[in-house]
Design an enzyme around this catalytic site. Structure first.
Site, PDB file in Angstrom:
ATOM      1  N   ASP A 260       0.838  -1.188   0.000  1.00  0.00           N
ATOM      2  CA  ASP A 260       0.000   0.000   0.000  1.00  0.00           C
ATOM      3  C   ASP A 260       0.876   1.243   0.000  1.00  0.00           C
ATOM      4  OD1 ASP A 260      -2.379   1.772   0.636  1.00  0.00           O
ATOM      5  OD2 ASP A 260      -3.294  -0.204   0.865  1.00  0.00           O
TER       6      ASP A 260
ATOM      7  N   SER B  50     -10.903  -1.139  -1.749  1.00  0.00           N
ATOM      8  CA  SER B  50      -9.692  -1.054  -0.925  1.00  0.00           C
ATOM      9  C   SER B  50      -9.994  -1.339   0.533  1.00  0.00           C
ATOM     10  CB  SER B  50      -9.074   0.348  -1.024  1.00  0.00           C
ATOM     11  OG  SER B  50      -8.373   0.521  -2.216  1.00  0.00           O
TER      12      SER B  50
ATOM     13  N   HIS C 168      -4.139   5.994   3.176  1.00  0.00           N
ATOM     14  CA  HIS C 168      -4.722   4.774   2.619  1.00  0.00           C
ATOM     15  C   HIS C 168      -4.122   3.508   3.234  1.00  0.00           C
ATOM     16  CE1 HIS C 168      -5.743   1.782  -0.544  1.00  0.00           C
ATOM     17  NE2 HIS C 168      -6.761   2.571  -0.827  1.00  0.00           N
TER      18      HIS C 168
END
Length: 744
Positions: free
Chosen positions: A150, A532, A207
């Protein structure tokens, strides 16, 4: 807030023709990163990394642009791969690649692709409860290592505390690249940066922090976002270890293929048990598996016994939009939970409609204000709120109705007091909460049309926003998200994708310390949506299953998840799509994950890595292409290739013509030793489905039994597709296989 939308049979020659000399005048601007595939050497000891690198470096051109040829070659080399592919990534010109093609052992080279980045309540929603049930049986994932690819991680966040965490398993070989190793502990046991090798793997947008904590964050009491979704935040596998492999830039929504491959290469070497990838190609970048770096790399991971959970993509509700569709991956779509962050619209006629918003600040207009929607110069109504239209009418101090394509800053700049964001018809009634630069509420397409009708019914329409906050208990959950990518698979339509759906809408998890622009309040948990978010839920659940069943293969874990999935919502009705219609199999796959049932599936459909070779040959790949995926010598002419639907997969996706088709499956008993299962078929009109034998019996655990399914079209109903279901039933066990049928 960052965008969410996030081999070598080669012979070395030292002759100048093979070594290659590049032109000193080559423009540095012409350099691009290429993925270079070469054959494996027939001879030589490559047990040491330096040996393999020397072979790879021999393919690079010598240059005169540096005082040292070795230094220049080193600067051109981006990554050397040991596990995921036989080859390397390097910065080259097109001319240099052309010259490289003459070298013995060269296979191919191409410019790298760029991939994209695609919880307080969800554990309870999924039936996970502290000190009981599956969480207790799986020991909260203790001892399992989840590798997350990520945008990095925020190591100081309380979700990554190592309180009560055991030390890493003895097999762990990973590295910690935070300064002085001071960011790693018994929770984050490894962290590396392959996006920028000179920087630590700190999350630059949030994220990676969010996905990591969703998979394996520890218990954090009092987690909330500005008071919303308040509760105890925890990941799916709280005692699992985390290893972060930074391969993406969150702000740029950019994951170079070379970095992703290097990260996967390292994860395999380091000894992770589960890989979590909330990244993938875009919807128009479908690649055959032999040309897809993620497909190739994850196959190597599965060969090592590593489970791969990966996002389906955020390109729904378009059909054929699913990405990451190789059968050795668990491809995860997104669904809602029963929690909403509700703000209502109260119209001047006293009608009230619920919507959602993450902005619960003091500036929300609770009093009735004038309500408008822009009109273009030719008097045709528009809800897109373009800047030129906003400037042509008076929106100052008013509530403005717009569609989702609007830039909220334009409404704020025009003087709007608040905004109602309505879905377009394609998105329908699937709502994703968000925050913007001014007070707002997001409503469904149906509600938006009702508000428009009200505006047209009166000369002085008004509206107020009413904050209701966190509401739990929505009976239509889980519902498949509109944005969740749909099948069929473009590359392999004979494999039903996505495989599963899991929570991915309005998910709260760890975040960078952020200041909300209107209320000026700090928060360290964020609510975002996407596949995600659903992917790390399944990654954590896979870690729980790995902890509870350490002898299960990746395919066995995947089968357990799929065959026990829920196909109905909380009120016992079929899972719905964005238009409140039953969602089809290309949206939900096998259904919505049920972790507790997956822990005791009764039967599993197992697949060993070599079982994929006949399947790949059946895709009409060349020997060289199959070798590039599986990493060994393959001659498809000597392999009995199979149709896609013949793979021992837990679901079916078939193209049915006028003639009958039969496919075989083998199930392995992981339930009671003495058991007898009876088949149950739910067939669509115009199709006859028969199973032979229709009863299967077992006398011991791990015993295998084969059966066949025959599909026959009995009449033409005029439909282009249909769906069916095959279940094997014994006592408390119902082992389900969804069947997608396309008529030809």
């Amino acid at each position: 807030m960052a965008s969410i939308l996030i081999s070598l049979i080669y012979i070395i020659s030292l002759s100048p023709a093979i070594a290659g000399i590049s032109n000193v005048e080559s423009d540095i601007d012409d350099l691009q990163t290429y993925m270079v595939y070469v054959q494996k050497p027939r001879h030589g000891n490559f047990s040491k990394e330096i040996d393999l690198e020397s072979w790879y470096h021999s393919f690079l051109p010598a240059t005169f642009s540096s005082n040292s040829i070795d230094d220049d070659r080193q600067s051109r080399m981006v990554h050397c791969y040991r596990h995921v592919i036989s080859g390397f990534a390097a910065r080259l010109t097109a001319e240099e690649v052309k010259a490289m093609e003459t070298k013995n052992g060269f296979i191919s080279a191409r410019v790298e692709n760029t991939l994209q980045l695609h919880t307080t309540h969800t554990p309870n929603f999924l039936g996970l409860h502290q000190n009981s049930g599956f969480w207790k049986d799986s020991n909260l994932g203790k001892g399992v290592i989840i590798g997350v690819l990520d945008s990095g991680i925020t190591p100081t966040h309380p979700s990554f505390s190592d309180k009560d965490m055991p030390p890493p398993p003895a097999k762990w070989r990973g590295k910690c690249e935070f300064a002085g190793g001071a960011g790693c502990n018994n929770k984050i046991i490894g962290a590396r940066n392959f996006y920028n090798l000179s920087l630590p793997p700190i999350d630059d947008g949030g994220h990676g922090t969010h996905t990591s904590s969703t998979a394996a964050g520890t218990f954090v009491n009092g987690a909330n976002r500005l008071g919303d979704a308040n509760g105890t935040a925890v990941g799916m596998a709280p005692l699992a270890h985390l290893a972060m492999y930074k391969a993406c830039d969150d702000y740029a929504n950019k994951c170079p293929e070379s970095s992703v491959s290097a990260a996967l290469d390292a994860a395999i070497e380091d000894g992770v048990d589960v890989l979590s990838l909330s990244i993938g190609l875009g919807p128009d970048q479908h690649k055959e598996f032999h040309a897809n770096a993620i497909a190739i790399a994850t196959f190597k991971a599965v060969k090592k016994g590593i489970f791969v959970s990966i996002s389906a993509g955020n390109w729904g509700p378009r059909t054929f939009s699913v990405v990451n569709d190789a059968p050795w991956m668990l491809t995860v779509g997104a669904s809602t939970t029963d929690r909403s962050i509700v703000t209502s619209v109260q119209l001047g006629n006293q009608e009230t409609y619920d919507g959602e918003s993450l902005l619960q600040g003091t500036d929300i207009p609770f009093e009735q204000l004038p309500l408008v929607y822009p009109v273009t110069k030719n008097a045709s109504a528009t809800t897109n709120c373009p800047p030129e239209t906003l400037k042509s009418i008076d929106v100052k101090g008013k509530v403005v109705l717009c569609q989702l394509s609007v830039d909220p800053q334009d409404v704020l700049d025009a003087g709007g007091a608040a905004m109602i964001l309505m879905n377009n018809q394609l998105i329908g009634d699937s709502i994703v909460a968000g925050s913007t630069v001014l007070p707002h509420v997001r409503v469904s397409y149906t509600v938006g049309e009702s508000i428009k009708a009200y505006i047209n019914s009166t000369s002085s329409p008004t509206a107020a926003l009413v904050v209701k906050g966190t509401v739990i208990g929505r009976k239509t959950a889980p519902q498949v998200a509109a944005f969740s990518s749909r099948g069929p698979s473009t590359v392999s339509p004979g494999i039903l994708k996505p495989d599963i759906i899991g929570p991915g809408v309005n998910i709260i998890a760890a975040w960078l310390t952020t200041v909300e622009p209107i209320t000026n309040s700090e928060y360290t948990f964020e609510i975002i949506s996407g596949t995600s978010m659903s992917c790390p839920h399944l990654s954590g659940i896979a870690a729980l299953l790995k902890s509870a069943h350490p002898d299960w293969s990746p395919a066995a874990i995947k089968s357990a998840i799929m065959t026990t999935a829920d196909t109905v919502n909380l009120e016992g009705k079929p899972i719905l799509d964005r238009n409140h219609l039953p969602a089809d199999l290309f949206a939900v796959g096998a259904g919505h994950v049920n972790p507790s049932k997956a822990n005791d599936p009764g039967l599993i459909y197992d697949i060993q890595p070599d079982d994929y070779i006949p399947y790949l040959c059946g895709l009409n790949y060349t020997d060289q292409q199959v070798q590039g995926i599986v990493g060994g010598d393959v001659q498809c002419s000597k392999v009995p290739s199979i149709a896609e639907a013949e793979l021992n997969y837990p679901s079916f996706s078939i193209r049915l013509g006028s003639g009958p088709q039969s496919y075989n499956r083998t199930v392995t008993n992981v339930g009671p030793a003495n058991s007898s299962y009876t088949s149950q078929i739910v067939a669509p009109e115009g199709v006859e489905i028969t199973v032979q034998p229709n009863k299967i019996s077992f006398t011991e655990k791990n015993q295998k039994v084969a059966y066949s399914v025959t599909f026959t079209r009995t009449k033409n109903t005029g439909a282009s597709s249909a769906q069916a279901n095959l279940s094997w039933i014994f006592g408390q066990y119902t082992v389900k296989s969804p069947i997608a049928i396309s008529f030809i």
